[in-house]
Write a protein that holds these residues in place. Structure first.
Motif, PDB file in Angstrom:
ATOM      1  N   GLY A   1      -4.006  -9.698  -8.286  1.00 46.77           N
ATOM      2  CA  GLY A   1      -4.564  -8.669  -9.149  1.00 46.77           C
ATOM      3  C   GLY A   1      -3.848  -7.346  -8.982  1.00 46.77           C
ATOM      4  N   GLU A   2      -3.880  -6.570 -10.042  1.00 41.12           N
ATOM      5  CA  GLU A   2      -3.186  -5.279 -10.054  1.00 41.12           C
ATOM      6  C   GLU A   2      -3.749  -4.323  -9.001  1.00 41.12           C
ATOM      7  OE1 GLU A   2      -1.923  -1.886 -13.314  1.00 41.12           O
ATOM      8  OE2 GLU A   2      -3.831  -2.937 -13.583  1.00 41.12           O
ATOM      9  N   GLY A   3      -5.062  -4.361  -8.771  1.00 41.32           N
ATOM     10  CA  GLY A   3      -5.684  -3.462  -7.795  1.00 41.32           C
ATOM     11  C   GLY A   3      -5.059  -3.571  -6.417  1.00 41.32           C
ATOM     12  N   TYR A   4      -4.750  -4.781  -5.990  1.00 39.30           N
ATOM     13  CA  TYR A   4      -4.090  -5.001  -4.700  1.00 39.30           C
ATOM     14  C   TYR A   4      -2.584  -4.779  -4.808  1.00 39.30           C
ATOM     15  CZ  TYR A   4      -1.965  -7.476  -0.804  1.00 39.30           C
ATOM     16  OH  TYR A   4      -1.188  -7.803   0.277  1.00 39.30           O
ATOM     17  N   GLU A   5      -1.975  -5.329  -5.836  1.00 43.23           N
ATOM     18  CA  GLU A   5      -0.519  -5.245  -5.982  1.00 43.23           C
ATOM     19  C   GLU A   5      -0.018  -3.802  -5.943  1.00 43.23           C
ATOM     20  OE1 GLU A   5       1.719  -7.710  -5.941  1.00 43.23           O
ATOM     21  OE2 GLU A   5       0.169  -9.232  -5.780  1.00 43.23           O
ATOM     22  N   LYS A   6      -0.761  -2.886  -6.545  1.00 42.23           N
ATOM     23  CA  LYS A   6      -0.346  -1.478  -6.587  1.00 42.23           C
ATOM     24  C   LYS A   6      -0.440  -0.794  -5.223  1.00 42.23           C
ATOM     25  CE  LYS A   6       0.553  -1.009 -11.013  1.00 42.23           C
ATOM     26  NZ  LYS A   6       1.819  -0.616 -11.551  1.00 42.23           N
ATOM     27  N   THR A   7      -1.155  -1.402  -4.267  1.00 42.11           N
ATOM     28  CA  THR A   7      -1.257  -0.790  -2.934  1.00 42.11           C
ATOM     29  C   THR A   7      -0.099  -1.179  -2.025  1.00 42.11           C
ATOM     30  OG1 THR A   7      -2.544  -2.586  -1.892  1.00 42.11           O
ATOM     31  CG2 THR A   7      -3.791  -0.861  -3.054  1.00 42.11           C
ATOM     32  N   LYS A   8       0.601  -2.247  -2.339  1.00 42.74           N
ATOM     33  CA  LYS A   8       1.626  -2.781  -1.433  1.00 42.74           C
ATOM     34  C   LYS A   8       2.652  -1.748  -0.959  1.00 42.74           C
ATOM     35  CE  LYS A   8       1.667  -7.674  -2.680  1.00 42.74           C
ATOM     36  NZ  LYS A   8       2.510  -8.728  -3.281  1.00 42.74           N
ATOM     37  N   PRO A   9       3.239  -0.933  -1.840  1.00 46.10           N
ATOM     38  CA  PRO A   9       4.231   0.036  -1.349  1.00 46.10           C
ATOM     39  C   PRO A   9       3.642   1.075  -0.386  1.00 46.10           C
ATOM     40  CG  PRO A   9       4.416  -0.247  -3.720  1.00 46.10           C
ATOM     41  CD  PRO A   9       3.159  -0.951  -3.293  1.00 46.10           C
ATOM     42  N   TRP A  10       2.347   1.248  -0.407  1.00 46.97           N
ATOM     43  CA  TRP A  10       1.689   2.210   0.471  1.00 46.97           C
ATOM     44  C   TRP A  10       1.441   1.649   1.869  1.00 46.97           C
ATOM     45  CZ3 TRP A  10       1.120   7.135  -1.115  1.00 46.97           C
ATOM     46  CH2 TRP A  10       1.249   7.379  -2.478  1.00 46.97           C
ATOM     47  N   HIS A  11       1.410   0.332   2.025  1.00 42.81           N
ATOM     48  CA  HIS A  11       1.066  -0.279   3.313  1.00 42.81           C
ATOM     49  C   HIS A  11       1.988   0.159   4.462  1.00 42.81           C
ATOM     50  CE1 HIS A  11      -1.233  -3.763   1.138  1.00 42.81           C
ATOM     51  NE2 HIS A  11      -1.720  -2.572   0.860  1.00 42.81           N
ATOM     52  N   PRO A  12       3.315   0.151   4.284  1.00 40.84           N
ATOM     53  CA  PRO A  12       4.151   0.634   5.389  1.00 40.84           C
ATOM     54  C   PRO A  12       3.877   2.107   5.725  1.00 40.84           C
ATOM     55  CG  PRO A  12       5.462  -0.637   3.849  1.00 40.84           C
ATOM     56  CD  PRO A  12       4.125  -0.413   3.199  1.00 40.84           C
ATOM     57  N   LEU A  13       3.553   2.903   4.717  1.00 43.76           N
ATOM     58  CA  LEU A  13       3.258   4.318   4.961  1.00 43.76           C
ATOM     59  C   LEU A  13       1.994   4.491   5.807  1.00 43.76           C
ATOM     60  CD1 LEU A  13       4.019   7.277   4.445  1.00 43.76           C
ATOM     61  CD2 LEU A  13       2.615   7.165   2.371  1.00 43.76           C
ATOM     62  N   TYR A  14       0.912   3.767   5.449  1.00 41.96           N
ATOM     63  CA  TYR A  14      -0.304   3.841   6.278  1.00 41.96           C
ATOM     64  C   TYR A  14       0.038   3.485   7.716  1.00 41.96           C
ATOM     65  CZ  TYR A  14      -2.683   2.282   1.859  1.00 41.96           C
ATOM     66  OH  TYR A  14      -3.111   2.089   0.583  1.00 41.96           O
ATOM     67  N   ASN A  15       0.821   2.409   7.864  1.00 48.01           N
ATOM     68  CA  ASN A  15       1.125   1.892   9.194  1.00 48.01           C
ATOM     69  C   ASN A  15       2.006   2.834  10.004  1.00 48.01           C
ATOM     70  OD1 ASN A  15       0.173  -1.101   9.788  1.00 48.01           O
ATOM     71  ND2 ASN A  15       0.489  -0.897   7.590  1.00 48.01           N
ATOM     72  N   ILE A  16       3.047   3.408   9.402  1.00 43.86           N
ATOM     73  CA  ILE A  16       3.919   4.294  10.184  1.00 43.86           C
ATOM     74  C   ILE A  16       3.176   5.538  10.623  1.00 43.86           C
ATOM     75  CG2 ILE A  16       5.001   5.572   8.271  1.00 43.86           C
ATOM     76  CD1 ILE A  16       6.786   4.401  11.445  1.00 43.86           C
ATOM     77  N   ILE A  17       2.323   6.062   9.777  1.00 37.33           N
ATOM     78  CA  ILE A  17       1.556   7.258  10.151  1.00 37.33           C
ATOM     79  C   ILE A  17       0.569   6.927  11.261  1.00 37.33           C
ATOM     80  CG2 ILE A  17      -0.170   8.923   9.352  1.00 37.33           C
ATOM     81  CD1 ILE A  17       1.300   8.820   6.585  1.00 37.33           C
ATOM     82  N   LEU A  18      -0.258   5.915  11.031  1.00 41.83           N
ATOM     83  CA  LEU A  18      -1.313   5.620  12.004  1.00 41.83           C
ATOM     84  C   LEU A  18      -0.776   5.041  13.306  1.00 41.83           C
ATOM     85  CD1 LEU A  18      -4.175   4.395   9.683  1.00 41.83           C
ATOM     86  CD2 LEU A  18      -4.030   6.526  10.952  1.00 41.83           C
ATOM     87  N   PHE A  19       0.163   4.101  13.241  1.00 41.91           N
ATOM     88  CA  PHE A  19       0.675   3.531  14.493  1.00 41.91           C
ATOM     89  C   PHE A  19       1.496   4.542  15.289  1.00 41.91           C
ATOM     90  CE2 PHE A  19      -0.785  -0.541  12.908  1.00 41.91           C
ATOM     91  CZ  PHE A  19      -1.253  -1.130  14.078  1.00 41.91           C
ATOM     92  N   SER A  20       2.093   5.523  14.639  1.00 45.22           N
ATOM     93  CA  SER A  20       2.770   6.606  15.376  1.00 45.22           C
ATOM     94  C   SER A  20       1.748   7.505  16.066  1.00 45.22           C
ATOM     95  CB  SER A  20       3.641   7.432  14.434  1.00 45.22           C
ATOM     96  OG  SER A  20       4.675   6.639  13.915  1.00 45.22           O
ATOM     97  N   ILE A  21       0.662   7.837  15.362  1.00 46.09           N
ATOM     98  CA  ILE A  21      -0.399   8.662  15.965  1.00 46.09           C
ATOM     99  C   ILE A  21      -1.023   7.933  17.150  1.00 46.09           C
ATOM    100  CG2 ILE A  21      -2.728   9.601  15.593  1.00 46.09           C
ATOM    101  CD1 ILE A  21      -1.775  10.246  12.672  1.00 46.09           C
ATOM    102  N   PHE A  22      -1.364   6.658  16.953  1.00 46.34           N
ATOM    103  CA  PHE A  22      -1.998   5.912  18.036  1.00 46.34           C
ATOM    104  C   PHE A  22      -1.008   5.594  19.149  1.00 46.34           C
ATOM    105  CE2 PHE A  22      -5.299   5.754  14.946  1.00 46.34           C
ATOM    106  CZ  PHE A  22      -6.473   5.707  15.699  1.00 46.34           C
ATOM    107  N   GLY A  23       0.266   5.439  18.804  1.00 42.88           N
ATOM    108  CA  GLY A  23       1.298   5.301  19.826  1.00 42.88           C
ATOM    109  C   GLY A  23       1.396   6.566  20.662  1.00 42.88           C
TER     110      GLY A  23
END
Length: 140
Positions: free
Chosen positions: A44-66
């Motif tokens: 579905g489009e609702g999920y597909e449109k989030t895919k490019p954002w997933h690495p961004l969420y991860n780099i921000i949060l895993f850097s903070i928690f790191g």
């Protein structure tokens, strides 16, 4: 010196936060932006449109928690950051295959959907999870 318990505490808090942000982003797209939901024919489009954002969420949060983890060590080192990143990425890969592929639920994916169709995003996510503690180390 590695503190495995604290490392896993910060990892799980971050993993849960990243997962919730991704789910909430998808729900927002479906209910607020009126994008198509997941169905038998695809994600579905609702999920597909989030895919490019997933690495961004991860780099921000895993850097903070790191950073949170690394600053708690008595003498943080680059080696510790690399070991932590390797552990975090490894745990994430195992948990993802169990939680998103093997265990069936409304949002579960096939192996092909998760590891082939989700490229390059899943590879980028695992790379940024590995790098997160290193980035955190650089700010300690």
């Amino acid at each position: 010196m590695q503190n495995f318990v604290m490392s896993m505490l910060w990892f799980w808090i971050c993993y849960f936060a990243v997962t919730m942000i991704g789910v909430l982003h998808t729900v927002f797209n479906i209910y607020v932006l009126k994008m198509s939901p997941m169905d038998e024919t695809g994600m579905g489009e609702g999920y597909e449109k989030t895919k490019p954002w997933h690495p961004l969420y991860n780099i921000i949060l895993f850097s903070i928690f790191g950073w949170l983890y690394m600053r708690g060590l008595s003498v943080p080192t680059l080696k510790e950051a690399l070991v932590t990143g390797g552990i975090w990425a490894g745990v994430c890969i195992i948990v993802d295959v169990i939680g998103w592929v093997i265990i069936k639920h409304p949002w579960s994916l096939s192996f092909k959907e998760f590891y082939i169709n989700y490229q390059p995003w899943i590879t980028l996510i695992y790379l940024v999870i590995f790098v997160g503690p290193v980035i955190g180390y650089l700010f300690v």
